[in-house]
Design a protein around this motif. Sequence first.
Motif, mmCIF file in Angstrom:
data_model
loop_
_atom_site.group_PDB
_atom_site.id
_atom_site.type_symbol
_atom_site.label_atom_id
_atom_site.label_comp_id
_atom_site.label_asym_id
_atom_site.label_seq_id
_atom_site.Cartn_x
_atom_site.Cartn_y
_atom_site.Cartn_z
ATOM 1 N N ILE A 35 2.903 10.250 -10.298
ATOM 2 C CA ILE A 35 3.532 11.412 -9.648
ATOM 3 C C ILE A 35 2.594 12.014 -8.611
ATOM 4 N N ASN A 36 1.314 12.152 -8.951
ATOM 5 C CA ASN A 36 0.350 12.710 -7.999
ATOM 6 C C ASN A 36 0.143 11.789 -6.805
ATOM 7 N N MET A 40 0.791 12.726 -2.951
ATOM 8 C CA MET A 40 -0.258 12.582 -1.944
ATOM 9 C C MET A 40 0.263 11.785 -0.736
ATOM 10 N N VAL A 41 1.071 10.749 -0.969
ATOM 11 C CA VAL A 41 1.663 9.993 0.138
ATOM 12 C C VAL A 41 2.597 10.888 0.945
ATOM 13 N N TYR A 42 3.359 11.741 0.258
ATOM 14 C CA TYR A 42 4.230 12.703 0.948
ATOM 15 C C TYR A 42 3.404 13.676 1.791
ATOM 16 N N THR A 43 2.273 14.110 1.258
ATOM 17 C CA THR A 43 1.406 15.036 1.987
ATOM 18 C C THR A 43 0.883 14.385 3.261
ATOM 19 N N THR A 106 -4.605 15.752 -9.683
ATOM 20 C CA THR A 106 -4.765 16.142 -11.079
ATOM 21 C C THR A 106 -4.191 15.060 -11.978
ATOM 22 N N THR A 107 -4.982 14.618 -12.959
ATOM 23 C CA THR A 107 -4.503 13.612 -13.910
ATOM 24 C C THR A 107 -4.197 14.210 -15.268
ATOM 25 N N GLY A 108 -4.363 15.472 -15.448
ATOM 26 C CA GLY A 108 -4.169 16.096 -16.737
ATOM 27 C C GLY A 108 -5.502 16.385 -17.414
ATOM 28 N N LEU A 109 -6.470 15.524 -17.219
ATOM 29 C CA LEU A 109 -7.801 15.731 -17.778
ATOM 30 C C LEU A 109 -8.793 16.216 -16.735
#
Length: 125
Positions: A35-36, A40-43, A106-109
């Motif tokens: 998802i991130n 990032m590709v959209y950004t 962000t990966t959650g960790l």
Amino acid sequence: MRTLLARLRREEKGAAAVEFVLILIPMVMLTLGAINLSLMVYTVATLNYAAEDAARCLSVKKTTCTTASVNTYAQARYTGPGAATFTGTSAACGNRVVGTVDYVFTTGLTSTIIPLSSQACYPLT
């Protein structure tokens, strides 16, 4: 005591739950990472579009867009996350606009800041 340990070693109830928990953590991290990465590709795509449009505006609409107002013009066209900054200059290729933004991956960790940039050049008319 030995019979209790031997009986627990043979017992297989709950093995599926343990295997599910072992697989769940990497799957959640992979899902959040995907998802991130998509965001990032959209950004990058919206940053590139805003820089291209601002460079075109500097070359074609000289009364509307100036090098001082290119940041405001390009920020109105940028729809990605974060606050992007745009700078316009005259170059050998025409009017060049460079856009930069810091993306927080962000990966959650963990969270990692990734600097993204895009530049566009439009010939003078």
